[in-house]
Enzyme design. Structure first.
Site, short mmCIF file in Angstrom:
data_model
loop_
_atom_site.label_atom_id
_atom_site.label_comp_id
_atom_site.label_asym_id
_atom_site.label_seq_id
_atom_site.Cartn_x
_atom_site.Cartn_y
_atom_site.Cartn_z
N GLU A 92 -11.12 11.93 32.46
CA GLU A 92 -10.13 12.99 32.23
C GLU A 92 -10.81 14.34 32.38
O GLU A 92 -11.97 14.51 31.97
CB GLU A 92 -9.53 12.88 30.83
CG GLU A 92 -8.62 14.09 30.51
CD GLU A 92 -7.67 13.89 29.36
OE1 GLU A 92 -7.92 13.00 28.53
OE2 GLU A 92 -6.67 14.61 29.31
N CYS A 144 -3.93 13.57 28.39
CA CYS A 144 -3.02 14.68 28.11
C CYS A 144 -3.02 15.71 29.24
O CYS A 144 -2.06 16.44 29.42
CB CYS A 144 -3.43 15.37 26.82
SG CYS A 144 -3.27 14.33 25.39
N ASN A 200 1.49 9.46 30.77
CA ASN A 200 0.41 9.20 29.81
C ASN A 200 0.95 9.37 28.40
O ASN A 200 1.46 10.44 28.06
CB ASN A 200 -0.74 10.18 30.00
CG ASN A 200 -1.75 10.06 28.86
OD1 ASN A 200 -2.46 9.07 28.76
ND2 ASN A 200 -1.81 11.06 27.99
N GLU A 201 0.84 8.34 27.62
CA GLU A 201 1.22 8.39 26.20
C GLU A 201 2.62 8.97 26.01
O GLU A 201 2.89 9.64 25.02
CB GLU A 201 0.21 9.20 25.38
CG GLU A 201 -1.11 8.49 25.23
CD GLU A 201 -2.08 9.18 24.28
OE1 GLU A 201 -1.82 10.32 23.86
OE2 GLU A 201 -3.12 8.57 23.99
O1 AHR Z 1 -8.96 10.71 25.45
C1 AHR Z 1 -8.57 11.93 24.90
C2 AHR Z 1 -7.06 12.06 24.77
O2 AHR Z 1 -6.56 11.09 23.91
C3 AHR Z 1 -6.28 11.85 26.02
O3 AHR Z 1 -6.09 13.01 26.71
C4 AHR Z 1 -4.94 11.36 25.55
O4 AHR Z 1 -4.34 10.51 26.46
C5 AHR Z 1 -5.23 10.79 24.21
O5 AHR Z 1 -4.41 11.31 23.23
#
Ligand code: AHR
Length: 787
Positions: free
Chosen positions: A37, A231, A348-349
């Site tokens: 990320e 995120c 994502n999430e």
């Molecule tokens: O891995 C860090 C963060 O944790 C990532 O951005 C997110 O997907 C999760 O909340």
């Protein structure tokens, strides 16, 4: 945690039985991968080796990270400003205008806490420039070491009224990891500069990435590479959402984007580079695309077409023939052959009704055009419509080390008829220090469960992968670096040990081992805010016998004895401690890490911002963030957040109102009052972990049995091992052990291998043997057996 360690020091002997005669399912070939990320300056200032910080003056960068001084050294301020009158191109709208004046001006850039130069290794300097008022002079460009001595230099000339690219090759005569770039602009110059870039010529596999950091990933032998977030894919608002089309082609024409992890991202590491990286790692690319949802808003359903089309175009860019629209662009960008993207994650999430409505739009369009693409959904909710059911769902898991140990059995009874599971992010994030041994042991125990269940959990990745040690927006992180070097935290070794010792087929394992009681940690108290300004007064901590343990008395004592964490703006006035930044994760801690039962009383008032305030307790280490969160999650909830459990209720905090807050820690009981009203009356659960966790596989290539044993007890555990169905051991076995003196031991830039595995040859007596596994250890036994 100290108490937990003491209680578990004397674990009873254990037994591990491995059914080598009853092989189970194949180990998923994609099981152990990585998740990259753009967080913690992992890309800019990290893997993407641009040495100049703020090369193009966009967004919040403005003039930051550049120092300007008069070449005469007389303190005169050269004139400089951001210019938008004639942009370099439509995507790069701002440039730097310097009117040097007088003796001229020196511009300095130290990059990301110092530039790394290696003697004899060339760097390419590039700049786009234009001049006005007929300036015909020349600039000097210098690389300087940390004591300001010039170690390479060159000259640029030939400036005209129109934008023109200039390039120089500079080869440092000396190595230094804290060097800087200087530009000496003559006095008569009035020039406009953009894309001021300095890059090492030598990059990993010649594909533009920082060599040592790329090699750290390569050493993990990842089966897949998920990118670019996290995120970061979502953004806080849709304006900050990741859009791959803005990240390809000429770096001067990529759209810079404010990263929610607190910096301006150049996008130099773009979609094409991620695909190239995956290819160079021999890892399956897993592209996570925005589903039309940011943290705080979603794209209206009738505007979703563009986002779905983006996903289709991303696949065409990666895989399409050279005569397709996007395949042609990939070819132009240097990769005529398809990248063979086969797995795409949608969002994502993300969750809730918005996700349930948007997921089918992507599935329908992508499956119609590319039925061969596997689509991963975010955590699947039971009330979602049955169709289209995902093939794989991404379940993220952050917990305490002990919480992860307990989760080692999570997938044992999982529904085998439903979707497969991708544990796209997991880590021990509480009681984990900056990535200590205990955290790694928790993860190792959890991973034995993933391996045993890899018929259903087909992919898993630790998160996050990288942090620049000077910008730790998330903690812990697997690989920590600065401009000079890197180290892997203890968990890095766990990841590597599991990945390099995966084996081909699982062998059923039965473990008999003691249950170890676990005691919650205790510690300092504190005050916190998240995206909110607040103030606090009349803070007192009292022991159960009425003795005052701490009286803040800000008027007379100020903030003596307090530790401030995060980049907050704390001040004291009229007996009140005030925090006026709206950054996230801001904390002020005070007291004794050994504090247990006590009552905390104070008055607190929200001044502005998105949430309420936090009263912290049990904060033994700086990384703990346990306590009472009033007005958390966008000022919607009152939550007790403990290391191993929590309780959430509806509740918000009004702006401008002083509240009376009281927290009583009484053994297992926690009681919280707001303005005299009891909000939480919570009993800490009595939790246990097992001393021994294990998994076993057989390696078809070597014929070995690979047994992974995790001892979570503080001291050694005598363990009897039975290898059922094995006639004889056919040679020397190998034992690889990861442990250290203390569970809190950590690696660092100064001591990068304080916690590191050790390999020994072993002669085992036969298929039944006893071994003593050290406290807080992961052991990989590679046992050759007669076929
Ligand atoms: O891995 C860090 C963060 O944790 C990532 O951005 C997110 O997907 C999760 O909340």
């Amino acid at each position: 945690m100290l108490a937990a360690v003491t209680l578990s020091a004397i674990a009873a002997p254990a037994t591990i039985s491995v059914r080598a005669d009853k092989p189970g399912h194949a180990v998923s070939p994609l099981l152990w991968g990585i998740f990259f990320e753009d967080i913690n300056l992992a890309a800019d200032g990290g893997l993407y080796p641009e040495l100049v910080r703020n090369r193009s003056f966009e967004g919040s960068d403005g003039l930051r990270y550049w120092n300007f001084s008069s070449a005469a050294g007389n303190g005169a301020e050269p004139s400089r400003s951001i210019d938008e009158s004639r942009p370099l191109n439509a995507f790069n709208r701002r440039s730097l205008h310097v009117r040097a004046g007088g003796a001229g001006c020196v511009m300095e850039n130290e990059g990301y806490w110092g530039m790394r130069f290696v003697a004899g290794e060339a760097c390419t300097f590039r700049v786009a420039a234009r001049a006005e008022d007929g300036f015909k002079g020349a600039f000097r460009v210098q690389l300087c070491d940390s004591s300001d001595a010039v170690i390479a230099s060159g000259e640029l000339s030939g400036f005209g009224a129109d934008w023109k690219q200039h390039t120089l090759t500079l080869t440092p005569s000396k190595s230094d990891s804290h060097g800087k770039l200087k530009l000496l602009v003559p006095g008569e110059a009035s020039v406009f500069l953009d894309m001021i870039s300095l890059m090492p010529v030598k990059t990993w596999k010649g594909h533009g990435l920082r060599e040592d950091l790329a090699e750290t990933m390569n050493s993990l032998k990842p089966a897949f590479c998920r990118f670019p977030g996290g995120c970061w894919v979502e953004g806080e608002e849709m304006a900050g959402a990741y859009q791959w089309k803005q990240t390809i082609g000429d770096v001067a024409s990529r759209t810079q984007l404010e990263n929610l992890w607190d910096y301006n991202a150049t996008q130099g590491l773009g979609y094409h580079e991620y695909l190239q990286l995956s290819e160079d790692l021999g890892a399956e690319p897993v592209f996570c695309i925005n589903v039309g949802m940011a943290h705080r808003e979603s794209v209206p359903l009738d505007r979703m077409g563009a986002w779905v089309q983006d996903a289709l175009d991303a696949i065409e860019y990666a895989n399409g023939p050279a005569d397709s629209v996007w395949g042609a662009l990939r070819t132009k960008n240097g990769h005529p052959a398809p990248f063979n993207l086969r797995i795409v994650e949608i969002g994502n999430e993300n969750g809730g009704p918005d996700y349930a409505e948007r997921w089918p739009l992507f599935v329908k369009a992508i499956k119609a055009k590319y039925p061969e693409i596997t689509l991963i959904a975010n955590h699947w909710q039971k009330d979602y419509p049955k169709e289209p059911m995902p093939e794989i769902v991404d379940e993220h898991c952050y917990d305490t080390p002990e919480g992860l140990m307990r989760r080692a059995i999570q997938y044992d009874g999982y529904d085998r008829k439903g979707p497969k599971v991708f544990v796209g992010e997991y880590a021990a994030t509480k009681r984990a220090g900056l990535g200590n041994l205990r955290a790694a042991i928790g993860e190792a125990a959890y991973m034995t469960g993933l391996e045993r269940n890899s018929d259903i959990v087909t992919m898993a990745a630790y998160a996050p992968l990288f942090t620049n040690v000077h910008h730790r927006a998330w903690n812990p992180d697997l690989i920590n670096f600065d401009s000079a070097g890197w180290y892997g935290i203890s968990s890095y070794h766990v990841q590597q040990l599991f990945s390099l010792n995966a084996g081909s087929v699982t062998l059923p394992v039965e473990v008999q081992s003691a249950e170890l009681p676990q005691q919650d940690s205790r510690g300092r108290i504190g005050l916190g805010t998240w995206a909110t300004q607040a103030e606090f007064k009349d803070l007192k901590v009292t022991a159960p016998d009425g003795k005052v343990l701490f009286d803040a008395d800000f008027t007379h004592k100020g903030t003596a004895g307090w530790t401030f964490l995060g980049d907050g703006e704390w001040s004291v006035k009229d007996g009140v401690l005030r925090q006026t930044s709206e950054k996230q994760k801001l904390r002020a801690l005070v007291g004794d890490p050994a504090w247990t039962d006590c009552t905390i009383e104070l008055k607190a008032r929200k001044l502005a911002g998105r949430e309420g305030f936090q009263v912290l307790f049990d904060n033994e280490s700086d990384e703990d963030r346990t306590g009472w969160n009033l007005g958390g999650w966008g000022n919607k909830y009152s939550a007790l957040v403990l290391a191993d459990s929590d309780e959430r209720k509806d509740g918000s905090i009004e702006t401008g109102r002083w509240y009376d807050v009281r927290v009583q820690l009484d053994g297992d009981q926690i009681r919280c009052w707001l303005d005299g009203k009891l909000v939480h009356d919570f009993r800490r659960p009595h939790l246990t972990t097992k001393a021994i966790y294990a998994s076993a596989t057989r390696d078809h290539d070597t014929g070995e049995i690979i047994l992974k044993v995790v001892n979570t007890a503080a001291g050694p555990t005598e363990t009897t091992i039975h290898l059922a169905g094995v006639a004889a051991i056919s040679g020397q076995a190998r034992s690889i052990v990861l442990t250290s003196e203390k569970p809190t031991d950590e690696n660092s830039l100064a001591e990068p291998r304080k916690v590191a595995p050790r390999t020994d040859e072993l002669t085992l007596p036969g298929p039944n043997f006893t071994r003593s596994f050290p406290g807080n250890s992961l052991t990989v036994l590679r046992i050759p057996i007669a076929k």
